[in-house]
Design a protein around this motif. Structure first.
Motif, PDB file in Angstrom:
ATOM      1  N   SER A   1       0.837  -1.201   0.000  1.00 43.20           N
ATOM      2  CA  SER A   1       0.000   0.000   0.000  1.00 43.20           C
ATOM      3  C   SER A   1       0.873   1.253   0.000  1.00 43.20           C
ATOM      4  CB  SER A   1      -0.898   0.007   1.242  1.00 43.20           C
ATOM      5  OG  SER A   1      -0.087   0.143   2.416  1.00 43.20           O
ATOM      6  N   GLU A   2       0.270   2.407  -0.251  1.00 43.58           N
ATOM      7  CA  GLU A   2       1.023   3.658  -0.208  1.00 43.58           C
ATOM      8  C   GLU A   2       1.637   3.894   1.177  1.00 43.58           C
ATOM      9  OE1 GLU A   2      -1.114   6.966  -1.853  1.00 43.58           O
ATOM     10  OE2 GLU A   2      -1.351   5.964  -3.791  1.00 43.58           O
ATOM     11  N   PRO A   3       0.902   3.667   2.272  1.00 43.20           N
ATOM     12  CA  PRO A   3       1.548   3.837   3.586  1.00 43.20           C
ATOM     13  C   PRO A   3       2.728   2.873   3.797  1.00 43.20           C
ATOM     14  CG  PRO A   3      -0.830   3.886   3.837  1.00 43.20           C
ATOM     15  CD  PRO A   3      -0.544   3.477   2.409  1.00 43.20           C
ATOM     16  N   MET A   4       2.628   1.664   3.291  1.00 41.86           N
ATOM     17  CA  MET A   4       3.740   0.715   3.401  1.00 41.86           C
ATOM     18  C   MET A   4       4.959   1.227   2.630  1.00 41.86           C
ATOM     19  SD  MET A   4       1.851  -2.902   2.772  1.00 41.86           S
ATOM     20  CE  MET A   4       0.918  -3.743   4.023  1.00 41.86           C
ATOM     21  N   LEU A   5       4.731   1.724   1.428  1.00 41.87           N
ATOM     22  CA  LEU A   5       5.822   2.250   0.615  1.00 41.87           C
ATOM     23  C   LEU A   5       6.441   3.493   1.262  1.00 41.87           C
ATOM     24  CD1 LEU A   5       4.101   1.684  -2.789  1.00 41.87           C
ATOM     25  CD2 LEU A   5       6.242   0.607  -2.082  1.00 41.87           C
TER      26      LEU A   5
END
Length: 140
Positions: free
Chosen positions: A124-128
């Motif tokens: 996900s964007e938060p993971m990235l």
């Protein structure tokens, strides 16, 4: 066959994830050699390869260890310097089987200073963003 229908979405997600990492780390080019697509290509990225610059004053094992401690999986470049593999010792001893051209300085550098982080389609964007943050912290 069902999985093949998912392929375009997987490729698009890998490209999007790779681009987010590349943009998020762009200002660290003094610390890392960052990957780039060759002119005229449109790769479906396997991962994001980071090579620590010789002048960065960073130790790859320390950077990788910190990332792993923070829950970010890493992988080493697959082969490194193949002529250092034990199978080449016998060929070297017999004088047959291969030749080396040059000093393999780039191969050595990649073997000692490169590692992968993933661009898995499920990130996900938060993971990235977390990956970028942790890589940035490790590069200090």
């Amino acid at each position: 066959m069902f999985q093949l229908r998912k392929l375009p979405g997987f490729v698009a997600a890998r490209k999007r994830n790779w681009t987010r990492l590349r943009m998020g780390l762009a200002d660290l080019e003094d610390r890392f050699i960052l990957p780039e697509a060759a002119a005229g290509t449109d790769p479906s990225w396997f991962g994001f390869l980071l090579t620590i610059r010789e002048t960065a004053g960073l130790d790859r094992d320390a950077v990788v260890g910190r990332l792993e401690q923070k829950g970010i999986q890493t992988r080493m470049l697959f082969a490194g310097n193949l002529v250092k593999h034990p199978c080449f010792d016998a060929m070297r001893a017999s004088g047959t089987g291969f030749r080396v051209v040059g000093d393999l300085a780039n191969t050595e550098a990649i073997m000692r200073r490169s590692f992968w982080v993933g661009v898995y389609p499920g990130l996900s964007e938060p993971m990235l963003d977390y990956m970028v943050e942790q890589i940035r912290e490790a590069a200090r």
